[in-house]
Motif scaffolding. Structure first.
Motif, PDB file in Angstrom:
ATOM      1  N   THR A   9      19.653 -56.480  31.951  1.00  0.00           N
ATOM      2  CA  THR A   9      20.735 -57.201  31.270  1.00  0.00           C
ATOM      3  C   THR A   9      20.510 -57.195  29.769  1.00  0.00           C
ATOM      4  O   THR A   9      21.435 -56.926  28.997  1.00  0.00           O
ATOM      5  CB  THR A   9      20.825 -58.654  31.786  1.00  0.00           C
ATOM      6  OG1 THR A   9      21.081 -58.612  33.185  1.00  0.00           O
ATOM      7  CG2 THR A   9      21.924 -59.421  31.076  1.00  0.00           C
ATOM      8  N   SER A 113      28.605 -65.212  36.578  1.00  0.00           N
ATOM      9  CA  SER A 113      28.781 -63.910  35.937  1.00  0.00           C
ATOM     10  C   SER A 113      29.529 -64.062  34.607  1.00  0.00           C
ATOM     11  O   SER A 113      29.163 -63.434  33.606  1.00  0.00           O
ATOM     12  CB  SER A 113      29.537 -62.976  36.878  1.00  0.00           C
ATOM     13  OG  SER A 113      29.766 -61.743  36.269  1.00  0.00           O
ATOM     14  N   GLN A 114      30.557 -64.898  34.598  1.00  0.00           N
ATOM     15  CA  GLN A 114      31.311 -65.131  33.364  1.00  0.00           C
ATOM     16  C   GLN A 114      30.430 -65.777  32.300  1.00  0.00           C
ATOM     17  O   GLN A 114      30.478 -65.402  31.131  1.00  0.00           O
ATOM     18  CB  GLN A 114      32.537 -66.014  33.640  1.00  0.00           C
ATOM     19  CG  GLN A 114      33.389 -66.264  32.407  1.00  0.00           C
ATOM     20  CD  GLN A 114      33.950 -64.974  31.827  1.00  0.00           C
ATOM     21  OE1 GLN A 114      34.536 -64.178  32.552  1.00  0.00           O
ATOM     22  NE2 GLN A 114      33.767 -64.755  30.533  1.00  0.00           N
ATOM     23  N   LYS A 117      28.148 -63.185  30.877  1.00  0.00           N
ATOM     24  CA  LYS A 117      28.911 -62.309  29.981  1.00  0.00           C
ATOM     25  C   LYS A 117      29.165 -62.999  28.635  1.00  0.00           C
ATOM     26  O   LYS A 117      29.043 -62.379  27.576  1.00  0.00           O
ATOM     27  CB  LYS A 117      30.236 -61.920  30.634  1.00  0.00           C
ATOM     28  CG  LYS A 117      31.056 -60.959  29.821  1.00  0.00           C
ATOM     29  CD  LYS A 117      32.343 -60.605  30.540  1.00  0.00           C
ATOM     30  CE  LYS A 117      33.196 -59.736  29.635  1.00  0.00           C
ATOM     31  NZ  LYS A 117      34.526 -59.519  30.175  1.00  0.00           N
ATOM     32  N   GLU A 120      26.189 -62.763  26.220  1.00  0.00           N
ATOM     33  CA  GLU A 120      25.764 -61.465  25.709  1.00  0.00           C
ATOM     34  C   GLU A 120      25.759 -61.389  24.177  1.00  0.00           C
ATOM     35  O   GLU A 120      24.765 -60.959  23.593  1.00  0.00           O
ATOM     36  CB  GLU A 120      26.614 -60.341  26.302  1.00  0.00           C
ATOM     37  CG  GLU A 120      26.299 -60.075  27.746  1.00  0.00           C
ATOM     38  CD  GLU A 120      27.173 -58.998  28.355  1.00  0.00           C
ATOM     39  OE1 GLU A 120      27.953 -58.339  27.637  1.00  0.00           O
ATOM     40  OE2 GLU A 120      27.078 -58.801  29.571  1.00  0.00           O
TER      41      GLU A 120
END
Length: 189
Positions: A9, A113-114, A117, A120
């Motif tokens: 990741t 997951s959101q 994200k 990031e």
């Protein structure tokens, strides 16, 4: 495996080449997603821990890294990402799919997951400012050891329903700490 996924990741995030500004601003829905995750985890309860006296465990969550001394913003982001990634990895296993309602589990995975994200750009920014040494610092390592203990416990208990119930409770505690950390990050803005 969780460590490998976390490293991948970070590599993906670094390869994106996003540029950041001073400070990291999390989306306003970041805390809401964590609260939603807590509600979903609550709904996923299938049995009571009281019915599993032989599976009782204290995973010894490293609360000091969140509730103790003031964590620097860079460390907070790294710890937050690590916690969310490890929770996501736990819930991504085939064993998790057989332990819980798949509709609720998939909703939980999508929310996590959101959040990952959304983090990031913060990770890219902090990696540029702090370098890769950030991931090997104490708080991040403590989170890694904590979740490694959970993975080992599940394996030892052969992914039983009772073991998953104790893990569900541990994840809920972890998410409560995630919310505390997210609030702290919001206050730093």
């Amino acid at each position: 495996m969780a460590l490998l996924l976390s490293l991948l990741t970070v590599l993906v995030v670094l390869s994106c080449g996003l540029s950041g500004s001073v400070g990291c601003v999390l989306p306003q829905n970041h805390i809401l997603l964590s609260n939603d995750s807590l509600v979903l985890l609550s709904q996923m309860q299938r049995i009571s821990t009281w019915s599993c006296p032989n599976d009782t465990v204290d995973f010894r969550f490293p609360r000091g890294i969140i509730n103790g001394i003031q964590v620097q913003e860079a460390q907070a982001i790294s710890v937050l990402q690590g916690m969310l990634q490890h929770i996501f990895d736990l819930l991504l296993t085939d064993h998790a799919s057989s332990a819980w309602n798949t509709t609720l589990l998939n909703q939980l995975r999508m929310g996590l997951s959101q959040q990952l994200k959304d983090l990031e750009p913060c990770l890219v920014q902090e990696m540029k400012e702090q370098g890769t040494a950030l991931s090997s610092q104490g708080p991040t390592r403590a989170v890694e050891r904590y979740f490694w203990g959970i993975f080992l416990y599940l394996k030892k208990k052969k992914y039983s329903d009772c073991a998953w119930e104790f893990v569900r409770v541990a994840i809920m505690r972890s998410l409560s700490s995630v919310i505390t950390l997210q609030e702290r990050l919001s206050d730093m803005d």
